[in-house]
Design a protein around this motif. Structure first.
Motif, PDB file in Angstrom:
ATOM      1  N   PRO A   1      17.298  27.248  13.588  1.00  0.00           N
ATOM      2  CA  PRO A   1      17.284  27.206  12.123  1.00  0.00           C
ATOM      3  C   PRO A   1      18.714  27.161  11.593  1.00  0.00           C
ATOM      4  O   PRO A   1      19.651  27.600  12.267  1.00  0.00           O
ATOM      5  N   PRO A   2      18.913  26.605  10.408  1.00  0.00           N
ATOM      6  CA  PRO A   2      20.264  26.563   9.844  1.00  0.00           C
ATOM      7  C   PRO A   2      20.864  27.970   9.756  1.00  0.00           C
ATOM      8  O   PRO A   2      20.156  28.955   9.573  1.00  0.00           O
ATOM      9  N   THR A   3      22.169  28.037   9.894  1.00  0.00           N
ATOM     10  CA  THR A   3      22.874  29.315   9.869  1.00  0.00           C
ATOM     11  C   THR A   3      22.817  29.918   8.478  1.00  0.00           C
ATOM     12  O   THR A   3      22.972  29.235   7.485  1.00  0.00           O
ATOM     13  N   ASP A   4      22.603  31.218   8.436  1.00  0.00           N
ATOM     14  CA  ASP A   4      22.518  31.866   7.126  1.00  0.00           C
ATOM     15  C   ASP A   4      23.913  32.220   6.602  1.00  0.00           C
ATOM     16  O   ASP A   4      24.888  32.306   7.344  1.00  0.00           O
ATOM     17  N   ARG A   5      23.996  32.452   5.319  1.00  0.00           N
ATOM     18  CA  ARG A   5      25.255  32.702   4.632  1.00  0.00           C
ATOM     19  C   ARG A   5      25.953  33.975   5.135  1.00  0.00           C
ATOM     20  O   ARG A   5      27.175  34.003   5.258  1.00  0.00           O
ATOM     21  N   ASP A   6      25.191  35.014   5.438  1.00  0.00           N
ATOM     22  CA  ASP A   6      25.796  36.272   5.907  1.00  0.00           C
ATOM     23  C   ASP A   6      26.574  36.064   7.209  1.00  0.00           C
ATOM     24  O   ASP A   6      27.671  36.597   7.378  1.00  0.00           O
ATOM     25  N   LEU A   7      26.009  35.291   8.119  1.00  0.00           N
ATOM     26  CA  LEU A   7      26.694  35.035   9.378  1.00  0.00           C
ATOM     27  C   LEU A   7      27.973  34.234   9.141  1.00  0.00           C
ATOM     28  O   LEU A   7      29.022  34.540   9.712  1.00  0.00           O
TER      29      LEU A   7
END
Length: 123
Positions: free
Chosen positions: A105-111
């Protein structure tokens, strides 16, 4: 004094001899919707005679699926010009395109923010 050249444009520093707008016949919009991650693969169909050398080079790169971004890099052309060239190949049936298959899945903003913070600490 610089050494004489064999010809007027044989030096790598001279750059491209043919300007990108010439490759696309002045067109700036592809006829097919493509993004940089679109995968392109050759179909094996016969090509019309009016296609240029960039079309043939692009087609040769598409024996295995390759992204628009990778093809643009190999051709050393701007992405928009590469998209026009590839859309010509789609229009004549020489290549097929499909959206990339994402394994994760696309990388989330927190990471992404955590990585950015870590990089900033390294400076």
């Amino acid at each position: 004094m610089a050494a004489p050249q064999d010809g007027p444009w044989l030096d790598d520093a001279a750059g491209r001899l043919i300007r990108p707008y010439t490759v696309s016949n002045g067109r700036t919009r592809p006829s097919t919707e493509l993004d940089l991650l679109t995968m392109v693969m050759a179909t094996g169909a016969a090509l019309p005679m009016h296609l240029g050398p960039e079309h043939l080079t692009a087609l040769g790169l598409c024996d295995d699926p390759m992204s628009v971004a990778e093809i643009a890099a190999h051709l050393r052309l701007p992405a928009v010009v590469t998209k026009v060239v590839l859309s010509d190949l789609v229009d004549c049936g020489a290549v097929l395109t499909h959206a990339p298959i994402l394994q994760h899945p696309p990388t989330d903003r927190d990471l992404l923010e955590a990585v950015l913070d870590g990089l900033r600490r390294q400076l």
